[in-house]
Design a protein around this motif. Sequence first.
Motif, short mmCIF file in Angstrom:
data_model
loop_
_atom_site.label_atom_id
_atom_site.label_comp_id
_atom_site.label_asym_id
_atom_site.label_seq_id
_atom_site.Cartn_x
_atom_site.Cartn_y
_atom_site.Cartn_z
N LEU A 137 0.84 -1.19 0.00
CA LEU A 137 0.00 0.00 0.00
C LEU A 137 0.88 1.25 0.00
N SER A 173 5.10 2.69 1.67
CA SER A 173 6.31 2.40 2.43
C SER A 173 6.93 3.72 2.86
N VAL A 208 3.74 5.88 -2.03
CA VAL A 208 2.36 5.41 -1.89
C VAL A 208 1.91 4.83 -3.22
N TRP A 257 -8.63 3.50 -1.89
CA TRP A 257 -8.34 4.22 -0.67
C TRP A 257 -9.56 4.97 -0.14
N ALA A 312 -8.83 0.74 1.89
CA ALA A 312 -7.76 0.92 2.88
C ALA A 312 -7.88 2.34 3.42
N ASP A 313 -7.78 2.50 4.72
CA ASP A 313 -7.88 3.82 5.35
C ASP A 313 -6.55 4.56 5.19
N PHE A 314 -6.55 5.62 4.39
CA PHE A 314 -5.32 6.32 4.04
C PHE A 314 -4.62 6.89 5.28
N SER A 340 -4.77 5.96 8.42
CA SER A 340 -4.21 4.89 9.26
C SER A 340 -2.93 4.32 8.65
N VAL A 341 -2.94 4.11 7.35
CA VAL A 341 -1.75 3.59 6.68
C VAL A 341 -0.61 4.60 6.76
N HIS A 344 0.89 4.53 10.22
CA HIS A 344 1.73 3.33 10.32
C HIS A 344 3.07 3.55 9.62
N GLU A 345 3.03 4.05 8.39
CA GLU A 345 4.26 4.22 7.61
C GLU A 345 5.18 5.28 8.23
#
Length: 169
Positions: free
Chosen positions: A95, A97, A136, A142, A154-156, A158-159, A162-163
């Motif tokens: 998704l 990095s 991304v 998204w 995918a929740d942008f 939240s990702v 995380h990243e």
Amino acid sequence: IVGVAPEGGLYYKDTGEKSLPAGSPQQAFTASGITFNLYYNDIINNTGVGFAGANGALAMARVQDALTYIASILHETGTLDVVAANSQTDGSGFLASAGTYYPVAKGVFTGSTLERLHDPGNAKPFARTEEIFMTVDFGFPWNFSTEPAAMTEADFQSVMTHEFTHGLG
């Protein structure tokens, strides 16, 4: 250049080739004492996709929300430069990095992001580079809103949160 040291672990070697994009950042803001300068290569290179695409403004707002949240937890002050590489659009890999750079030396290091925040003078550990780099893949479905993501999205934010913790090192 990022590589693997003979004794294991990643390292960054300054070859003089890497530098922050020219000009002003496309987004800059301060949250909880940390100033973030964000450079989006999609916008700089006028790619028409990703952060330069139809949902680019929403994506940048969620990036700001994610970094604002992280800054509220860090209790640090200083300035960080973040560079988003040209976006991917195939939806076939990760998704997203993100990461930071490390010195070429034996031992355990916190990476350039936390080194810059911990330095009272906020000196850049690697003078010409960003502290956080990210990519991304906008080829996935998204959710760029602040509402809960659907089961197929995918929740942008939240990702990104995380990243960016990877970007802290």
